[in-house]
Design a protein around this motif. Structure first.
Motif, short mmCIF file in Angstrom:
data_model
loop_
_atom_site.label_atom_id
_atom_site.label_comp_id
_atom_site.label_asym_id
_atom_site.label_seq_id
_atom_site.Cartn_x
_atom_site.Cartn_y
_atom_site.Cartn_z
N ALA A 1 41.65 34.58 49.09
CA ALA A 1 42.45 35.59 49.07
C ALA A 1 43.11 35.42 47.75
O ALA A 1 43.47 36.40 47.04
CB ALA A 1 43.27 36.07 50.20
N ALA A 2 43.72 34.12 47.88
CA ALA A 2 44.50 33.61 46.39
C ALA A 2 43.72 33.68 45.27
O ALA A 2 44.37 34.40 44.32
CB ALA A 2 45.09 32.28 46.71
N VAL A 3 42.48 33.63 45.33
CA VAL A 3 41.50 33.87 43.96
C VAL A 3 41.55 35.19 43.59
O VAL A 3 41.60 35.75 42.47
CB VAL A 3 40.20 33.17 44.19
N LEU A 4 41.29 36.24 44.53
CA LEU A 4 41.18 37.47 44.46
C LEU A 4 42.48 37.95 43.86
O LEU A 4 42.73 38.90 43.09
CB LEU A 4 40.91 38.49 45.55
N GLN A 5 43.66 37.63 44.41
CA GLN A 5 44.97 38.12 43.79
C GLN A 5 45.23 37.79 42.48
O GLN A 5 45.75 38.30 41.73
CB GLN A 5 46.05 37.73 44.70
N ALA A 6 44.70 36.41 42.43
CA ALA A 6 44.74 35.61 40.69
C ALA A 6 44.02 36.58 39.71
O ALA A 6 44.38 36.87 38.58
CB ALA A 6 44.33 34.41 40.64
N ILE A 7 42.71 37.09 40.18
CA ILE A 7 41.82 37.80 39.48
C ILE A 7 42.59 39.33 38.99
O ILE A 7 42.66 39.66 37.93
CB ILE A 7 40.50 38.32 40.05
N HIS A 8 43.22 39.82 40.10
CA HIS A 8 43.84 40.96 39.78
C HIS A 8 45.13 41.10 38.85
O HIS A 8 45.45 41.85 38.12
CB HIS A 8 44.25 41.55 41.06
N GLN A 9 45.59 39.80 38.94
CA GLN A 9 46.61 39.55 38.10
C GLN A 9 46.43 39.48 36.72
O GLN A 9 46.86 40.16 35.69
CB GLN A 9 47.56 38.34 38.71
N HIS A 10 45.25 38.70 36.42
CA HIS A 10 44.85 38.41 34.97
C HIS A 10 44.06 39.76 34.57
O HIS A 10 44.08 40.02 33.47
CB HIS A 10 43.63 37.36 35.17
N ALA A 11 43.58 40.61 35.42
CA ALA A 11 42.73 41.74 35.07
C ALA A 11 42.96 42.72 35.86
O ALA A 11 42.19 43.42 36.62
CB ALA A 11 41.09 41.28 34.93
N PRO A 12 44.13 43.66 35.75
CA PRO A 12 44.66 44.58 36.65
C PRO A 12 43.61 45.94 36.82
O PRO A 12 43.56 46.75 37.64
CB PRO A 12 46.02 45.03 36.01
N GLN A 13 42.82 46.14 35.46
CA GLN A 13 41.88 47.14 35.43
C GLN A 13 40.42 46.86 36.03
O GLN A 13 39.67 47.71 35.70
CB GLN A 13 41.83 47.78 33.89
N ALA A 14 40.30 45.55 36.32
CA ALA A 14 38.71 45.25 36.59
C ALA A 14 38.28 45.59 38.01
O ALA A 14 39.07 45.64 38.95
CB ALA A 14 38.70 43.76 36.39
N ARG A 15 37.25 46.13 38.06
CA ARG A 15 36.27 45.97 39.24
C ARG A 15 35.89 44.76 40.03
O ARG A 15 35.32 44.09 39.21
CB ARG A 15 35.29 47.09 39.30
N VAL A 16 36.50 44.49 41.05
CA VAL A 16 36.06 43.25 41.67
C VAL A 16 35.13 43.09 42.82
O VAL A 16 35.21 43.92 43.90
CB VAL A 16 37.58 42.46 42.20
N LEU A 17 33.86 42.58 42.76
CA LEU A 17 32.95 42.36 43.78
C LEU A 17 32.88 41.15 44.21
O LEU A 17 32.74 40.01 43.41
CB LEU A 17 31.64 42.85 43.20
N VAL A 18 32.86 40.82 45.52
CA VAL A 18 32.88 39.62 46.15
C VAL A 18 31.26 39.47 46.88
O VAL A 18 30.94 40.52 47.84
CB VAL A 18 33.89 39.39 47.31
N VAL A 19 30.56 38.82 46.12
CA VAL A 19 29.25 38.72 46.62
C VAL A 19 28.72 37.56 47.74
O VAL A 19 29.21 36.59 47.48
CB VAL A 19 28.43 38.44 45.28
N GLY A 20 28.30 38.05 48.88
CA GLY A 20 27.97 37.28 49.87
C GLY A 20 26.70 36.16 49.57
O GLY A 20 26.12 36.57 48.81
#
Length: 290
Positions: free
Chosen positions: A171-190
């Motif tokens: 969760a912390a990693v995902l939050q950091a990604i959004h902070q770095h790139a607010p306009q990015a689409r983010v996919l978590v690949v299982g």
């Protein structure tokens, strides 16, 4: 297993779940064509698959991020994935025996990033030690469940506890990604299907005791379920790679398996996707983007 691969290998353990993707508001959007950043461990990096271009990270130029970037026409791929990575290594310099091997992966995520794929969590749970432990214990009782007994001794499931402890880190990693790139689409690949979905394995071809296959399969499903939850709760989409890879596990013959066994028969790290496996993962991610 070669020491450099064994020390830096990654994955989940057992088998994976969740068909439905936990989607952000961009779920129906077209595939982004701007800067694409790939983050994650060796299931992302593609260790030993030709051609290797990532130094000690054992990163292939035919891993699924490279194939996805070509398919969606992304002109800018920054692949920061590295074999052996944990969630900690996304924000810190990754080292091996004290030697720096990869810069903090999150440094690659910038304000102009439009797509991020993330594959992480297996090493936080301890994939390498689990595989080695279960393989050794299978020699003592191949028809029983010695590995299950080991990890559930004392009445608690140690692997389930490690998965629970990893969720806030993802969760912390995902939050950091959004902070770095607010306009990015983010996919978590299982993680894809590693052990047979409908049998008790293939000991001694693969050194997992018959009674332990179900436990390890369930453990991987729990890992993937955790990743799906973390994605849903943190503005990302979960991509299920397990369902479409059932039937191509480590027990299948050469030409059918997409995950190599403990002794690979194709260029790939032990218990990791081969070239066909990475191509399949790419196809699944591309379908999710569509």
């Amino acid at each position: 297993m070669p020491s450099v691969v064994r020390a830096r290998a990654t994955v989940a353990v057992g088998a994976a779940l969740i068909l439905t993707a936990a989607t952000a508001t961009t779920a129906a959007a077209d595939a982004p064509t701007g800067k694409y950043v790939s983050l994650g461990d060796s299931y992302v990096a593609g260790p030993l698959i030709p051609d290797q271009s990532g130094g000690l990270c054992l990163r292939s130029d035919h891993n699924y991020p490279s194939l996805v970037a070509t398919a969606i026409g992304s002109s800018s791929l920054s692949d920061a994935s590295c074999s052996g990575a944990t969630t900690y290594d996304l924000a810190q310099t990754q080292t091996d025996a004290g030697v720096p091997v990869n810069a903090p992966q999150l440094d690659s995520v910038t304000s102009d990033t439009r797509l991020v794929t993330l594959g992480i969590g297996g090493n936080d749970v301890g994939f390498v030690s689990i595989i080695l432990t279960c393989a050794a214990l299978s020699l003592t009782n191949p028809f029983g469940d010695p590995c299950t007994a080991h990890y559930t001794s004392g009445g608690s499931d140690q692997l389930a506890a490690m998965i629970d402890a990893t969720e806030p880190k993802v969760a912390a990693v995902l939050q950091a990604i959004h902070q770095h790139a607010p306009q990015a689409r983010v996919l978590v690949v299982g993680y894809p299907d590693i052990l047979p979905e409908h049998s008790d394995g293939c000991w001694p071809l693969q050194p997992i005791a018959y009674g332990d296959v179900s436990y390890l399969r369930t453990t991987e499903k729990e890992l993937n379920a955790m990743l799906a939850t973390a994605a849903a709760q943190n503005g990302a989409e979960y991509v299920d790679t397990y369902t479409q890879t059932i039937g191509h596990d480590i027990c299948k013959p050469e030409g059918v398996k997409w995950i190599e066994g403990v002794i690979p028969t194709a260029p790939a790290a032990p218990v990791h996707p081969n070239a066909e496996g990475e191509e399949t993962l790419a196809n699944i991610v591309e379908a999710a983007l569509d």
